[in-house]
Design an enzyme around this catalytic site. Sequence first.
Site, PDB file in Angstrom:
ATOM      1  N   LYS A  67      15.955  39.131 -35.796  1.00 50.91           N
ATOM      2  CA  LYS A  67      15.749  39.272 -34.347  1.00 50.91           C
ATOM      3  C   LYS A  67      17.087  39.196 -33.616  1.00 50.91           C
ATOM      4  O   LYS A  67      17.289  39.857 -32.591  1.00 50.91           O
ATOM      5  CB  LYS A  67      14.789  38.200 -33.851  1.00 50.91           C
ATOM      6  N   SER A 172      14.607  21.901 -16.859  1.00 52.37           N
ATOM      7  CA  SER A 172      13.541  22.511 -16.060  1.00 52.37           C
ATOM      8  C   SER A 172      13.098  21.521 -14.992  1.00 52.37           C
ATOM      9  O   SER A 172      13.177  20.295 -15.189  1.00 52.37           O
ATOM     10  CB  SER A 172      12.339  22.881 -16.940  1.00 52.37           C
ATOM     11  N   TYR A 209       6.258  18.654 -23.410  1.00 53.71           N
ATOM     12  CA  TYR A 209       7.289  19.618 -23.014  1.00 53.71           C
ATOM     13  C   TYR A 209       8.023  19.107 -21.772  1.00 53.71           C
ATOM     14  O   TYR A 209       9.263  19.126 -21.724  1.00 53.71           O
ATOM     15  CB  TYR A 209       6.658  20.982 -22.736  1.00 53.71           C
ATOM     16  N   LYS A 213      12.131  17.881 -21.345  1.00 55.20           N
ATOM     17  CA  LYS A 213      13.075  18.359 -20.335  1.00 55.20           C
ATOM     18  C   LYS A 213      13.633  17.197 -19.512  1.00 55.20           C
ATOM     19  O   LYS A 213      14.782  17.249 -19.044  1.00 55.20           O
ATOM     20  CB  LYS A 213      12.408  19.406 -19.443  1.00 55.20           C
TER      21      LYS A 213
END
Length: 334
Positions: A67, A172, A209, A213
């Site tokens: 990739k 974030s 998640y 962060k």
Amino acid sequence: MSQLWNFISMVWYQLTFKPQPLPDDIRLEGQTAIVTGSNVGLGFEAARELASHGLARLILAVRDPAKGEAAKTKIAREAPECDIQVWSLDQESWDSMATFAERARTELDRVDIVLLNAGLKRLEYTRSPTGHEAHVQTNHLGTALLSLLLAEPLRRTARQTRKPSRLTITASSVAFWAPINDVQKPKGGKGILAWLDDPASFVPGVSHYCLSKLLDIFWTRALAPRFDPKEVIVNTLNPGWCESSFHRADPQSERFSKYLAWSSAQGAYHLTDAAVRHPDSHGAYLSEQRIRPISGFISSAEGQKVQQKLWDETIAVILEECPKANIEEFTKST
């Protein structure tokens, strides 16, 4: 109430702010950049934008080399003069990260920009091959280790060029939605990382998640004082809510993306802005392409205690589990 306000603020800037690309007059001739997680999404778009500004060498640090090669081909069409290299990097492997950093130290004559962007988002508990919960390992421990191991080439470059190198960590705004009791008062008398590794700490959904962060922001704030900003400027950033395959495990987020999300390219503008601009910043949190205040808890006395505890625990884990990592300088008090 604070979480509701954070959500309203997020919706507001998603609807009213328009991310801007780097100005054309910003040139990166002669410079080398490393971008992790750069084969898709925000990392790919950030790498592409950096290359378009005259970057001499771009290291695409990716888990899947195939990739990475596909990403290289796309970027090379737009920036044929840039030396684009695909390097293997798996943040769920201590050996992979140590090998990557040693390669950067020995093979690259300069490293001007490091953009630590690789991460993951899962809604169910997953254990990494290292034994840690997947968000803890990839989003926090992997990012932390690389930030330490790449210090030497960043500093060396700053001394050669007589201008600061840049180390930037993608966080974030969801960090401010995280359940802070999980880091302030871990259950069972456990440390922060031991508790977050415990399946009992995992609430199905995005809470881990968000917590990862939050750890990124704490880590950046703990790391920055260990660098001279005349040599390395360290910052973290919020790229906003963006359309990306990153959210493929979160159908609800994908559903709302069409109403609120920026494109991956627009999200990447935040990454490149933080990695190249704001020369007077250090240890800062950037959102909407400017320095923004952080939550009261992070900057509070209690937050400072959590930050120090997280630093100590992270260093201890790395020393125990990654003996190849030479991080002796970071074991000393600031």
